[in-house]
Design a protein around this motif. Structure first.
Motif, PDB file in Angstrom:
ATOM      1  N   TYR A  58      -4.195  57.012 -40.325  1.00 48.74           N
ATOM      2  CA  TYR A  58      -3.464  58.324 -40.341  1.00 48.74           C
ATOM      3  C   TYR A  58      -2.023  58.307 -40.111  1.00 48.74           C
ATOM      4  CZ  TYR A  58      -8.136  60.338 -39.308  1.00 48.74           C
ATOM      5  OH  TYR A  58      -9.461  60.657 -39.410  1.00 48.74           O
ATOM      6  N   ARG A  59      -1.550  57.283 -39.229  1.00 46.14           N
ATOM      7  CA  ARG A  59      -0.186  57.042 -38.988  1.00 46.14           C
ATOM      8  C   ARG A  59       0.671  56.650 -40.377  1.00 46.14           C
ATOM      9  NH1 ARG A  59       0.898  53.179 -34.242  1.00 46.14           N
ATOM     10  NH2 ARG A  59       0.151  55.183 -33.094  1.00 46.14           N
ATOM     11  N   ALA A  60      -0.328  55.948 -41.053  1.00 48.40           N
ATOM     12  CA  ALA A  60       0.457  55.405 -42.131  1.00 48.40           C
ATOM     13  C   ALA A  60       0.570  56.362 -43.448  1.00 48.40           C
ATOM     14  CB  ALA A  60      -0.162  53.771 -42.803  1.00 48.40           C
ATOM     15  N   SER A  61      -0.192  57.241 -43.347  1.00 54.35           N
ATOM     16  CA  SER A  61      -0.413  58.210 -44.612  1.00 54.35           C
ATOM     17  C   SER A  61      -0.438  59.376 -44.476  1.00 54.35           C
ATOM     18  CB  SER A  61      -1.850  57.701 -45.346  1.00 54.35           C
ATOM     19  OG  SER A  61      -1.868  56.262 -45.718  1.00 54.35           O
ATOM     20  N   LEU A  62      -1.006  60.092 -43.021  1.00 55.54           N
ATOM     21  CA  LEU A  62      -0.951  61.430 -42.939  1.00 55.54           C
ATOM     22  C   LEU A  62       0.282  62.360 -43.527  1.00 55.54           C
ATOM     23  CD1 LEU A  62      -2.356  64.190 -42.381  1.00 55.54           C
ATOM     24  CD2 LEU A  62      -2.004  63.506 -39.926  1.00 55.54           C
ATOM     25  N   VAL A  63       1.472  61.898 -42.863  1.00 58.21           N
ATOM     26  CA  VAL A  63       2.542  62.821 -43.112  1.00 58.21           C
ATOM     27  C   VAL A  63       3.444  62.315 -44.411  1.00 58.21           C
ATOM     28  CG1 VAL A  63       4.821  63.214 -42.070  1.00 58.21           C
ATOM     29  CG2 VAL A  63       2.940  63.068 -40.647  1.00 58.21           C
ATOM     30  N   SER A  64       3.250  60.937 -44.687  1.00 60.36           N
ATOM     31  CA  SER A  64       4.070  60.561 -45.874  1.00 60.36           C
ATOM     32  C   SER A  64       3.307  60.754 -47.255  1.00 60.36           C
ATOM     33  CB  SER A  64       4.200  59.107 -45.613  1.00 60.36           C
ATOM     34  OG  SER A  64       3.235  58.204 -45.698  1.00 60.36           O
ATOM     35  N   GLU A  65       1.887  60.922 -47.163  1.00 56.79           N
ATOM     36  CA  GLU A  65       1.349  60.850 -48.480  1.00 56.79           C
ATOM     37  C   GLU A  65       0.083  62.141 -48.596  1.00 56.79           C
ATOM     38  OE1 GLU A  65      -0.764  57.182 -49.107  1.00 56.79           O
ATOM     39  OE2 GLU A  65       1.345  55.928 -49.036  1.00 56.79           O
ATOM     40  N   TRP A  66      -0.778  62.242 -47.542  1.00 58.05           N
ATOM     41  CA  TRP A  66      -1.690  63.290 -47.603  1.00 58.05           C
ATOM     42  C   TRP A  66      -1.293  64.714 -47.579  1.00 58.05           C
ATOM     43  CZ3 TRP A  66      -5.691  60.617 -43.941  1.00 58.05           C
ATOM     44  CH2 TRP A  66      -6.146  59.187 -44.321  1.00 58.05           C
ATOM     45  N   LEU A  67      -0.548  64.758 -46.589  1.00 62.12           N
ATOM     46  CA  LEU A  67       0.140  66.326 -46.490  1.00 62.12           C
ATOM     47  C   LEU A  67       0.934  66.765 -47.739  1.00 62.12           C
ATOM     48  CD1 LEU A  67       0.839  66.654 -42.730  1.00 62.12           C
ATOM     49  CD2 LEU A  67      -0.986  67.994 -44.039  1.00 62.12           C
ATOM     50  N   PRO A  68       1.804  65.852 -48.197  1.00 63.36           N
ATOM     51  CA  PRO A  68       2.451  66.213 -49.398  1.00 63.36           C
ATOM     52  C   PRO A  68       1.612  66.157 -50.698  1.00 63.36           C
ATOM     53  CG  PRO A  68       3.731  64.313 -48.455  1.00 63.36           C
ATOM     54  CD  PRO A  68       2.559  64.751 -47.558  1.00 63.36           C
ATOM     55  N   ALA A  69       0.626  65.867 -50.686  1.00 63.35           N
ATOM     56  CA  ALA A  69      -0.580  66.041 -51.812  1.00 63.35           C
ATOM     57  C   ALA A  69      -1.324  67.375 -51.897  1.00 63.35           C
ATOM     58  CB  ALA A  69      -1.570  64.904 -51.867  1.00 63.35           C
ATOM     59  N   LEU A  70      -0.978  68.279 -50.710  1.00 65.33           N
ATOM     60  CA  LEU A  70      -1.369  69.519 -50.699  1.00 65.33           C
ATOM     61  C   LEU A  70      -0.346  70.683 -51.327  1.00 65.33           C
ATOM     62  CD1 LEU A  70      -3.100  69.197 -47.170  1.00 65.33           C
ATOM     63  CD2 LEU A  70      -3.814  68.690 -49.406  1.00 65.33           C
ATOM     64  N   ASP A  71      -0.720  71.532 -51.671  1.00 64.59           N
ATOM     65  CA  ASP A  71       0.089  72.581 -52.346  1.00 64.59           C
ATOM     66  C   ASP A  71       0.788  73.540 -51.349  1.00 64.59           C
ATOM     67  OD1 ASP A  71      -0.649  71.954 -55.125  1.00 64.59           O
ATOM     68  OD2 ASP A  71      -2.162  73.195 -55.265  1.00 64.59           O
ATOM     69  N   GLY A  72       2.263  73.089 -51.116  1.00 65.75           N
ATOM     70  CA  GLY A  72       2.832  73.897 -50.307  1.00 65.75           C
ATOM     71  C   GLY A  72       2.866  73.869 -48.980  1.00 65.75           C
ATOM     72  N   VAL A  73       2.097  72.854 -48.313  1.00 65.24           N
ATOM     73  CA  VAL A  73       1.698  72.786 -47.007  1.00 65.24           C
ATOM     74  C   VAL A  73       2.865  72.245 -46.256  1.00 65.24           C
ATOM     75  CG1 VAL A  73       0.246  71.665 -45.265  1.00 65.24           C
ATOM     76  CG2 VAL A  73      -0.827  72.634 -47.386  1.00 65.24           C
ATOM     77  N   VAL A  74       3.546  71.111 -46.735  1.00 60.74           N
ATOM     78  CA  VAL A  74       4.763  70.517 -45.710  1.00 60.74           C
ATOM     79  C   VAL A  74       5.790  71.481 -45.821  1.00 60.74           C
ATOM     80  CG1 VAL A  74       6.485  68.531 -46.040  1.00 60.74           C
ATOM     81  CG2 VAL A  74       4.080  68.267 -46.699  1.00 60.74           C
ATOM     82  N   GLU A  75       6.190  72.355 -46.830  1.00 63.67           N
ATOM     83  CA  GLU A  75       7.234  73.301 -46.564  1.00 63.67           C
ATOM     84  C   GLU A  75       6.632  74.188 -45.563  1.00 63.67           C
ATOM     85  OE1 GLU A  75       7.338  71.802 -50.737  1.00 63.67           O
ATOM     86  OE2 GLU A  75       5.582  72.339 -49.383  1.00 63.67           O
TER      87      GLU A  75
END
Length: 358
Positions: free
Chosen positions: A157-174
């Motif tokens: 999770y530490r390696a991928s959640l914020v940097s890869e997984w959340l950005p793969a979702l539509d508009g969630v990071v924003e």
């Protein structure tokens, strides 16, 4: 051995199978050695030190040299440590250290051995469950299970959640950057919740889990990270946790453990904001058994047998998905719950990252 039975055996196939079984047995023994090496600080004593004698390693780790020497030879035999015969020294290469000594590495593995250790400790419970069809609640397992599972997933999770997984979702990071309301259902020790709280200081996150000891640990994790004001934790079931208007509802490697995943998805639909998103992270699996023949598939099916299915059965057993549910079965769960959009955002060798929207 019966003569007729002997004649029907393909010797080459038998040798291949026996070789695999011995290799697996060796790996089981090796897991104990890995755990010892981690707990005693032996790997850390070797990391970034170059070639060392067994006495030097024992001195650094404050252990008895004769034990350390035998342990080192077991590591050499398993290719976890490199041996230099000319000098009689042992070395942990950068790659070996990344897996065995670096606790922040996404592939750090020693703590994960606590999970099979707990499975052995709970063997009698599993035997009884097989014979009676009864379930085994999450909280009834050996205590090493909780630490092992949390450690296995934390670094991924530490390696991928914020940097890869959340950005793969539509508009969630924003939304999270602007300040969102999010729920982490089945949060366990709260590592995923805390990671999001650290990355998105304007957002509020609520972690829910039925296991009180895990919630207690999650609060400690949040406090140590300095995000207790933004990441709160409480005991609640996936079918009735409080709150509405969530911009993001997460299920990290837990939906398949639930006895009624449709009810969990239905409650998420009610608690979600109109334009909200469900992030579903599940163990990687293809939709057919014949496509899951791999070391990862074997690992997940085994854990699912004594942990995931056992808990789902104890939790009512309406739908026992198991850890190898696959995208198609998961999509059907959310269709029944009223979601109209469901897609695979990305995948890794260990996880499916799925997105559901109303």
């Amino acid at each position: 051995m019966d003569t007729m039975q002997t004649k029907s055996i393909d010797r080459a196939k038998l040798d291949t199978l026996v070789g695999r079984v011995v290799s697996d047995l060796s790996a089981g023994y090796g897991g104990v050695m890995v755990s010892l090496g981690h707990r005693l600080g032996l790997y850390k004593a070797m990391a970034d030190r170059g070639p060392l004698t067994s006495r030097e390693i024992a001195t650094r780790a404050r252990c008895a040299e004769r034990y350390v020497r035998e342990w080192l030879n077991s590591q050499v035999a398993g290719a976890y440590v490199t041996y230099h015969a000319v000098s009689g020294t042992y070395e942990l290469t950068p790659e070996q250290a990344f897996v065995l000594a670096n606790e922040d590495s996404p592939v750090f593995i020693p703590n994960a051995w606590a999970t099979p250790a707990s499975m052995w400790a709970d063997e009698e419970k599993a035997v009884e469950a097989f014979r009676t069809g009864a379930g085994i609640p999450w909280g009834d397992h050996d205590g090493r299970l909780f630490c092992g599972v949390a450690s296995f997933y934390r670094n991924a999770y530490r390696a991928s959640l914020v940097s890869e997984w959340l950005p793969a979702l539509d508009g969630v990071v924003e939304k999270l950057n602007a300040g969102a309301l999010a729920a982490d259902v089945g949060c366990g020790h709260g590592h995923s919740t805390v990671l999001m709280a650290e990355a998105f200081p304007k957002s509020k996150l609520h972690g829910f889990d039925t296991h009180q000891k895990s919630i207690d640990e999650a609060r400690k994790v949040a406090s140590e990270a300095g995000v207790s004001g933004r990441a709160t934790f409480s005991t609640a079931r996936a079918e009735n946790y409080p709150g509405t208007g969530y911009d993001l509802i997460c299920f990290f490697d837990c939906l398949h453990d639930m006895g009624n995943p449709v009810a969990a998805a239905t409650h998420a639909a009610k608690a979600l904001a109109k334009d909200g998103t469900v992030m579903l992270v599940e163990p990687f699996a293809n939709d057919r058994v014949e496509d899951n023949i791999s070391p990862v598939g074997r690992l997940y099916y085994a854990a699912s047998t004594t942990i995931c299915c056992a808990h789902a059965i104890s939790d009512g057993g309406h739908t026992v998905l198991g850890a190898q549910a696959g995208e198609a079965r998961l999509k059907e769960i959310f269709r029944k719950a009223g979601f109209t959009r469901f897609r695979k955002a990305m995948q890794t060798p260990f996880n499916l990252i799925l997105e559901a929207r109303l």
